[in-house]
Design a protein around this motif. Structure first.
Motif, PDB file in Angstrom:
ATOM      1  N   ALA A   1       0.883  -0.998  -0.015  1.00 28.90           N
ATOM      2  CA  ALA A   1       0.052   0.115   0.004  1.00 28.90           C
ATOM      3  C   ALA A   1       0.987   1.377  -0.128  1.00 28.90           C
ATOM      4  N   LYS A   2       1.994   1.296   0.803  1.00 29.92           N
ATOM      5  CA  LYS A   2       2.690   2.354   0.708  1.00 29.92           C
ATOM      6  C   LYS A   2       3.464   2.474  -0.475  1.00 29.92           C
ATOM      7  N   ASN A   3       4.021   1.647  -1.184  1.00 36.60           N
ATOM      8  CA  ASN A   3       4.688   1.748  -2.332  1.00 36.60           C
ATOM      9  C   ASN A   3       3.878   2.361  -3.443  1.00 36.60           C
ATOM     10  N   ILE A   4       2.685   1.840  -3.393  1.00 34.66           N
ATOM     11  CA  ILE A   4       1.824   2.054  -4.571  1.00 34.66           C
ATOM     12  C   ILE A   4       1.563   3.540  -4.341  1.00 34.66           C
ATOM     13  N   SER A   5       1.150   3.813  -3.063  1.00 30.09           N
ATOM     14  CA  SER A   5       0.706   5.157  -2.814  1.00 30.09           C
ATOM     15  C   SER A   5       1.744   6.210  -3.300  1.00 30.09           C
ATOM     16  N   GLN A   6       3.088   5.849  -2.977  1.00 30.82           N
ATOM     17  CA  GLN A   6       4.223   6.664  -3.216  1.00 30.82           C
ATOM     18  C   GLN A   6       4.198   7.050  -4.854  1.00 30.82           C
ATOM     19  N   GLN A   7       3.983   5.748  -5.489  1.00 31.27           N
ATOM     20  CA  GLN A   7       4.136   5.930  -7.117  1.00 31.27           C
ATOM     21  C   GLN A   7       3.093   6.648  -7.636  1.00 31.27           C
ATOM     22  N   LEU A   8       1.592   6.569  -6.902  1.00 30.74           N
ATOM     23  CA  LEU A   8       0.554   7.412  -7.491  1.00 30.74           C
ATOM     24  C   LEU A   8       0.737   8.908  -7.139  1.00 30.74           C
ATOM     25  N   LYS A   9       1.368   8.964  -5.821  1.00 35.25           N
ATOM     26  CA  LYS A   9       1.551  10.663  -5.680  1.00 35.25           C
ATOM     27  C   LYS A   9       2.543  11.205  -6.453  1.00 35.25           C
ATOM     28  N   HIS A  10       3.500  10.635  -7.315  1.00 31.97           N
ATOM     29  CA  HIS A  10       4.393  11.308  -8.205  1.00 31.97           C
ATOM     30  C   HIS A  10       4.019  11.149  -9.786  1.00 31.97           C
ATOM     31  N   ALA A  11       2.780  10.451  -9.872  1.00 30.28           N
ATOM     32  CA  ALA A  11       2.381  10.185 -11.353  1.00 30.28           C
ATOM     33  C   ALA A  11       1.342  11.311 -11.701  1.00 30.28           C
ATOM     34  N   GLU A  12       1.305  11.383 -12.964  1.00 26.02           N
ATOM     35  CA  GLU A  12       0.386  12.540 -13.608  1.00 26.02           C
ATOM     36  C   GLU A  12      -1.093  11.736 -13.664  1.00 26.02           C
ATOM     37  N   LEU A  13      -1.741  11.968 -13.088  1.00 28.60           N
ATOM     38  CA  LEU A  13      -3.190  11.436 -12.753  1.00 28.60           C
ATOM     39  C   LEU A  13      -4.473  11.946 -13.354  1.00 28.60           C
ATOM     40  N   GLU A  14      -5.318  11.415 -14.210  1.00 31.86           N
ATOM     41  CA  GLU A  14      -6.419  12.269 -14.583  1.00 31.86           C
ATOM     42  C   GLU A  14      -7.411  12.572 -13.396  1.00 31.86           C
ATOM     43  N   PRO A  15      -8.080  13.459 -13.658  1.00 30.35           N
ATOM     44  CA  PRO A  15      -9.064  14.062 -12.472  1.00 30.35           C
ATOM     45  C   PRO A  15      -9.633  13.059 -11.628  1.00 30.35           C
ATOM     46  N   GLU A  16     -10.350  11.967 -12.452  1.00 32.22           N
ATOM     47  CA  GLU A  16     -11.228  10.839 -12.213  1.00 32.22           C
ATOM     48  C   GLU A  16     -10.152   9.799 -11.339  1.00 32.22           C
ATOM     49  N   GLN A  17      -9.060   9.895 -11.794  1.00 32.54           N
ATOM     50  CA  GLN A  17      -7.820   8.903 -11.180  1.00 32.54           C
ATOM     51  C   GLN A  17      -7.602   9.566  -9.723  1.00 32.54           C
ATOM     52  N   GLN A  18      -7.396  10.743  -9.663  1.00 29.00           N
ATOM     53  CA  GLN A  18      -6.757  11.513  -8.591  1.00 29.00           C
ATOM     54  C   GLN A  18      -8.005  11.470  -7.464  1.00 29.00           C
ATOM     55  N   GLN A  19      -9.149  11.349  -7.834  1.00 26.49           N
ATOM     56  CA  GLN A  19     -10.507  11.364  -7.037  1.00 26.49           C
ATOM     57  C   GLN A  19     -10.399   9.907  -6.445  1.00 26.49           C
ATOM     58  N   LYS A  20     -10.110   9.135  -7.032  1.00 26.98           N
ATOM     59  CA  LYS A  20     -10.171   7.535  -6.685  1.00 26.98           C
ATOM     60  C   LYS A  20      -8.960   7.500  -5.596  1.00 26.98           C
ATOM     61  N   PHE A  21      -7.646   7.997  -6.270  1.00 28.59           N
ATOM     62  CA  PHE A  21      -6.383   7.666  -5.195  1.00 28.59           C
ATOM     63  C   PHE A  21      -6.852   8.573  -3.897  1.00 28.59           C
ATOM     64  N   THR A  22      -7.345   9.688  -3.877  1.00 34.32           N
ATOM     65  CA  THR A  22      -7.655  10.388  -2.616  1.00 34.32           C
ATOM     66  C   THR A  22      -8.676   9.816  -1.725  1.00 34.32           C
ATOM     67  N   GLU A  23      -9.531   9.023  -2.251  1.00 36.81           N
ATOM     68  CA  GLU A  23     -10.795   8.257  -1.645  1.00 36.81           C
ATOM     69  C   GLU A  23     -10.015   7.205  -0.951  1.00 36.81           C
ATOM     70  N   TYR A  24      -9.129   6.458  -1.690  1.00 34.09           N
ATOM     71  CA  TYR A  24      -8.436   4.999  -1.098  1.00 34.09           C
ATOM     72  C   TYR A  24      -7.305   5.253  -0.110  1.00 34.09           C
ATOM     73  N   GLN A  25      -6.822   6.770  -0.145  1.00 33.81           N
ATOM     74  CA  GLN A  25      -5.569   7.108   0.708  1.00 33.81           C
ATOM     75  C   GLN A  25      -6.411   7.496   2.004  1.00 33.81           C
ATOM     76  N   GLN A  26      -7.677   7.941   1.974  1.00 33.77           N
ATOM     77  CA  GLN A  26      -8.331   8.149   3.026  1.00 33.77           C
ATOM     78  C   GLN A  26      -8.711   6.904   4.213  1.00 33.77           C
ATOM     79  N   GLN A  27      -9.098   5.891   3.247  1.00 33.89           N
ATOM     80  CA  GLN A  27      -9.345   4.666   3.748  1.00 33.89           C
ATOM     81  C   GLN A  27      -8.212   3.808   4.172  1.00 33.89           C
TER      82      GLN A  27
END
Length: 544
Positions: A512-538
């Protein structure tokens, strides 16, 4: 060609390659005023090549835009390859365009001068005599370089440098001497030489020579600040990125090499050899989109050049199928339809269809598999394909993929072992390809499905609340497509569901930590960013 041939204007043979009659007339008029009468004109590359086969030209003036067949870059590349243009030839490039991309491509061909259209007769009369005089004066240096006798070239250059009467040519001589030291691989001497030059000549080619000499001695740490300066400057950034890509390949840092070569290729897209390295590194770094774009670029820029081949268009089809197996169904269908159109066009071309019959059958089988037409794919493989390796690594690799995608893993791995034995030599290209073959063998032995198949399996497992199985499938898919952020997000989605069912173990938390780090530095679409924020909170309690 001999030195005295460049001294008498009435003996000079000049070739003008330009599809505009007005440009031809302006240059011819200026040449006649200079006493140069032996002038031939060609409006296209085909005629230019014919003329070069009949006559040795002392001066070649070539436009970038050449009517109907090749562009000037690929024409000059071919003229050099066939030795119609050598270091002893006066080579002048013409263009109305002065974009960074074009200038970088021209610099790679090392012309003696670059004339910007529209031309005036006065411009030609002022510039050509100067260029001719340089070529005449340094003829013995250029001739030695043509013969790859770099020690002799240095000897002649140093003699000229002692002649105070040739002071105005000293910079050209110094540049040639530095290039010869690099050709001789005398990198320590070259570094000292360029470092001394930098005390008085802070110009682009001196900086680039100095960097190359130090990189070849593995002294990257010594020039980090200088590298940053050079990649910020228009006239040095391309060559710097290209040298860094070469350096990182040698250090087996293929991820960084790929980053650097992408920048270099964007700045000078016409060089096919660089595009081949880009393709090899894209494959090695699991960048299927980049691989697909690289094959498209190669087919586009190689058209009508000495590199042109139907295999380049076939590689677009192959990489298109590779790319499609990493995409969601809707996107995959679009790419597969495009590859089908191109493959069908190739299959209709005779005698090409007979020459590449086996390769077309393999690709057609892979296309059927990607479209979930398994029966058709198996029929082709069972009835038409030989499992024996051929002499082509790319053909064999495609056959491996066809077998693996149909679940015939033992046959695929056996063929991969045969391919390993085909990779020989110590060059950087063979090094990258060899590493890719090793990676393919390891992955196709360990992972039994395509990324697309693994994603579908994960969806089915998730629907049935089999979260461990879903996670396993997604981790395998991510190992094959580490740049696919949708797969990364799906891994977090499964981890959220798994955490709601049971406490996450240490392995899950680390994932979870490794994937989160990779997603933090990735260029995400708005929908992807929304999902990422949601999963991070959970997952926040385990991510802290």
């Amino acid at each position: 060609m001999e030195q005295q041939e460049l001294t008498a204007s009435d003996k000079l043979n000049v070739l003008i390659i330009d599809d505009q009659v007005l440009v031809q007339n302006v240059i011819k008029s200026a040449l006649f005023e200079l006493g140069i009468e032996n002038v031939k004109c060609a409006e296209n590359a085909y005629y230019a090549l014919r003329l070069c086969e009949q006559t040795t030209f002392h001066v070649v003036i070539c436009a970038f835009n050449v009517k109907s067949d090749k562009d000037g870059f690929h024409l000059l590349e071919e003229l050099k390859f066939k030795r119609h243009v050598t270091k002893c030839t006066v080579l002048i490039f013409l263009s109305a365009e002065t974009s960074e991309h074009l200038v970088n491509s021209i610099v790679e061909l090392q012309p003696d001068d670059f004339w910007v259209k529209p031309l005036s007769s006065k411009h030609v009369q002022n510039r050509l005599p100067v260029t001719l005089e340089v070529k005449r004066t340094l003829f013995n240096v250029y001739q030695a370089i043509d013969r790859q006798d770099y020690s002799k070239a240095i000897y002649f250059a140093e003699r000229h440098l002692l002649n105070t009467g040739l002071t105005k040519y000293h910079m050209q001589m110094k540049r040639l001497k530095g290039e010869c030291l690099l050709h001789l691989r005398e990198f320590a001497d070259a570094a000292v030489y360029y470092d001394n030059l930098l005390q008085t000549h802070k110009i682009s080619w001196v900086y680039l020579g100095y960097i190359k000499a130090l990189l070849e001695q593995d002294k990257l740490a010594d020039i980090q600040a200088l590298l940053q300066q050079l990649t910020d400057k228009t006239d040095t950034r391309f060559a710097t990125y290209d040298m860094l890509a070469h350096y990182y390949i040698g250090k087996q840092d293929y991820e960084q090499a790929y980053k650097e070569i992408k920048k270099a290729s964007q700045l000078a897209p016409r060089n096919i050899e660089r595009n081949k390295r880009l393709l090899d590194l894209a494959r090695l770094n699991h960048d299927h989109a980049g691989q697909y774009q690289a094959t498209i670029a190669m087919a586009k820029y190689a058209k009508n050049s000495i590199h042109d081949s139907p295999l380049l268009r076939l590689n677009v089809v192959r990489s298109g199928i590779d790319y499609a197996t990493t995409l969601d169904k809707a996107d995959a269908v679009k790419v597969l339809n495009q590859t089908d159109i191109l493959l069908t066009e190739l299959e209709k071309q005779l005698p090409l269809a007979n020459q590449l019959k086996d390769q077309f059958l393999v690709v057609r089988a892979r296309l059927h598999t990607a479209r979930e037409e398994r029966t058709k794919a198996e029929s082709i493989v069972d009835n038409h394909l030989s499992l024996r390796p051929t002499t082509s690594v790319d053909d064999n690799l495609d056959k491996v993929k066809a077998l693996h995608e149909l679940g015939r893993r033992e046959e695929a791995v056996s063929l991969l072992d045969a391919i390993k034995r085909q990779i020989s030599g110590t060059g950087l290209t063979n090094q990258v390809v060899g590493k890719y073959i090793e990676q393919e063998a390891a992955e196709r032995t360990a992972v039994h499905f395509t990324p697309q198949q693994l994603n579908r399996m994960a969806v089915e497992f998730f629907k049935r609340n089999k979260f461990h199985a879903a996670l396993n499938s997604l981790e395998q898919a991510f190992s094959l497509t580490p740049n696919n952020m949708n797969v990364a997000l799906n891994i977090l989605k499964v981890l959220v569901a798994l955490r709601n069912q049971e406490p996450l173990d240490e392995g899950h938390i680390a994932l979870a930590k490794n994937i989160s780090q990779q997603l933090k530095h990735a260029e995400l679409e708005p929908e992807q960013q929304q999902k990422f924020t949601e999963y991070q909170q959970q997952l926040q309690p385990v991510l802290e």
